[in-house]
Enzyme design. Structure first.
Site, short mmCIF file in Angstrom:
data_model
loop_
_atom_site.label_atom_id
_atom_site.label_comp_id
_atom_site.label_asym_id
_atom_site.label_seq_id
_atom_site.Cartn_x
_atom_site.Cartn_y
_atom_site.Cartn_z
NE ARG A 172 40.37 45.91 33.08
CZ ARG A 172 41.08 44.85 33.49
NH1 ARG A 172 42.41 44.86 33.38
NH2 ARG A 172 40.48 43.80 34.03
CB CYS A 230 45.97 44.98 39.39
SG CYS A 230 46.67 43.32 39.63
#
Length: 275
Positions: A172, A230
């Site tokens: 990601r 995050c």
């Protein structure tokens, strides 16, 4: 005070003269609500707290899990029996993300004695209970600001002037895949530091010395200002907790990638390197 506690340490304290308030925060990203699992069996005395509804505000421009209103969060904690002068222990199903979110919120709002059960429910070998406790109301009143917090501009600046860690999976970060947010990639200048590398196969944190080496290799020098983000401020709290285990203070960018990527004016970097 250590920010984590072992199952045996908790068992001893719970039988002592000053037992901790115990919170069950079982949660899965995109999964079903953890309440049915809690009702099927939990550590005796644990009170269930819903991450999506009680440890986050409504999703929107601030991201998928923005910080909850402090007054509403305080009411949730008081209903769970949390007082300022009583210790609190938090656990989840074992991943540690949700428990770390509760730990961070309580510490950020001024509670002085909060620990995460290292390894979560998976390491508990005692009996489980299906009864729903009715704790006496606590007196905890949140005072935000006890831990450092970043907004998007602060995260952008720290990526240039200090060390900004991206706690998501490496794919990601690189932008190879993005299953949730508008676009893949990372904040320019941020360093990839997947949360999964903070723990062993049993879900427990690595030893403080091993974590200190890991973060030093990522650029965490003694004078370095450090921040973490995050996807939506949940696994990032776990990384802040891992840094705390290693004795390293760090700020959390709570809006994280869900807020950053939702703003089309913000730059996006891709690939394995920070820039």
């Amino acid at each position: 005070m250590k920010p984590i506690i072992t199952a045996s340490e908790y068992a001893s304290e719970s039988a002592g003269p000053r037992p901790p308030v115990l919170l069950d925060v079982r949660w899965q990203l995109g999964g079903p609500n953890g309440r049915p699992e809690y009702e099927a069996g939990h550590i005796p005395g644990a009170v269930f707290v819903d991450l999506d509804a009680e440890l986050a505000g409504p999703a929107g421009r601030g991201g998928r899990h923005p910080l909850p209103d402090p007054d509403e969060f305080g009411a949730v904690m008081r209903r769970a029996g949390v007082s300022r002068d009583t210790p609190v222990v938090v656990y989840d199903g074992g991943q540690g993300w949700a428990a770390a979110r509760a730990w961070w919120l309580l510490r950020w709002t001024g509670h002085p004695d909060v620990r995460v059960l290292d390894g979560g429910l998976a390491v508990w070998t005692g009996d489980l209970d299906t009864g729903i406790p009715a704790p006496a109301g606590g007196d905890f009143r949140p005072v935000p600001g006890a831990l450092p917090l970043l907004d998007a501009d602060g995260a952008a600046e720290l990526a240039r002037s200090g060390l900004l860690l991206d706690a998501r999976a490496a794919e990601r970060y690189r932008g190879d895949v993005e299953p949730i947010d508008r676009v893949g990639g990372h904040i320019p200048g941020a360093v990839s530091a997947p949360t999964s590398e903070n723990t062993g196969d049993d879900g427990r944190f690595l030893a403080p010395e091993a974590l200190a080496v890991r973060f030093k290799e990522l650029g965490a020098g003694p004078a370095e200002e450090i921040g973490v983000y995050c996807g939506s401020g949940v696994s990032g709290a776990h990384e802040v907790l891992a840094l705390a285990v290693a004795g390293i203070p760090a700020a959390l960018y709570a809006g994280s990638w869900s807020e950053w990527s939702g703003d089309e004016s913000r730059p996006v970097a891709t690939g394995p390197e920070p820039q």
